[in-house]
Enzyme design. Structure first.
Site, mmCIF file in Angstrom:
data_model
loop_
_atom_site.group_PDB
_atom_site.id
_atom_site.type_symbol
_atom_site.label_atom_id
_atom_site.label_comp_id
_atom_site.label_asym_id
_atom_site.label_seq_id
_atom_site.Cartn_x
_atom_site.Cartn_y
_atom_site.Cartn_z
ATOM 1 N N LYS A 224 -7.018 -4.715 -2.728
ATOM 2 C CA LYS A 224 -7.564 -5.301 -1.512
ATOM 3 C C LYS A 224 -8.425 -4.299 -0.758
ATOM 4 O O LYS A 224 -8.291 -3.084 -0.943
ATOM 5 C CB LYS A 224 -6.445 -5.841 -0.615
ATOM 6 N N CYS B 279 -2.135 -2.223 7.935
ATOM 7 C CA CYS B 279 -2.005 -3.249 6.893
ATOM 8 C C CYS B 279 -0.699 -4.033 6.988
ATOM 9 O O CYS B 279 -0.694 -5.252 6.790
ATOM 10 C CB CYS B 279 -2.168 -2.624 5.517
ATOM 11 N N ASP C 201 0.785 -1.243 0.000
ATOM 12 C CA ASP C 201 0.000 0.000 0.000
ATOM 13 C C ASP C 201 0.817 1.292 0.000
ATOM 14 O O ASP C 201 0.497 2.231 0.740
ATOM 15 C CB ASP C 201 -0.965 0.017 1.197
#
Length: 183
Positions: free
Chosen positions: A79, A112, A17
């Site tokens: 995601k 995350c 990310d």
């Protein structure tokens, strides 16, 4: 779990990310980007496969363009779960490479990165957290996540250590290719 030396032949690079719209909020993002690009370039030289996750692209944008340009052959996963391991197909794709070590960079360390890495450890992967390649909006949250990951069995390292571990030996053609990346 006993860790072996980080080995390019047994590693996958996981970029979590590092997205355009999240980047301005992340403390020290330019250095995180630098470490990630160094690992990406060294990984290409060593043939290390790379997986890149993107959290809720509609809201956070795509992966940083410099990373996308460098890692044009990476496998990308969109995601919405904080843990990439919860996304259908992610763990199977990771396992398909037949490698046990996952070198991790990304954001946010306490969301995350933390949840993905805890699930990777649960799935019997050796997790190497690149300290200078992960970040959060709040540095204290990053440090707490790193401590929790250490307690869970992850190895805490940095980009340059991993690059030298992947390279193993000086005075080789590979080392000559790696040298400009770390200088």
């Amino acid at each position: 779990m006993v860790f072996s030396n980080v080995d390019a032949k047994n590693s996958v690079l996981l970029v979590i990310d590092l997205q355009e719209l999240l980047a301005p909020a992340i403390k020290d993002f330019p250095n995180i980007l630098k470490s990630t690009l160094q690992l990406a370039q060294a990984g290409i030289i060593h043939g290390v496969p790379c997986l890149v996750t993107e959290q809720y692209v509609k809201g956070l944008g795509e992966t940083n363009q410099q990373i996308k340009n460098t890692l044009s052959n990476a496998t990308y996963f969109h995601k919405t779960y904080f843990s990439a391991c919860a996304e259908p197909g992610f763990v199977d794709t990771l396992k398909s490479h037949g490698k046990k070590q996952v070198v991790v960079v990304g954001t946010e360390a306490h969301v995350c990165v933390l949840q993905t890495c805890l699930d990777l450890i649960e799935n019997d992967f050796e997790v190497i957290i690149v300290y200078d390649g992960v970040g959060s909006r709040n540095p204290q949250h990053k440090n707490l996540a790193i401590e929790q990951l250490r307690q869970a069995g992850a190895v805490i390292s940095c980009a340059e250590i991993v690059i030298f571990q992947w390279t193993k030996k000086a005075a080789t053609p590979t080392f000559k290719k790696i040298l400009p990346i770390i200088k």
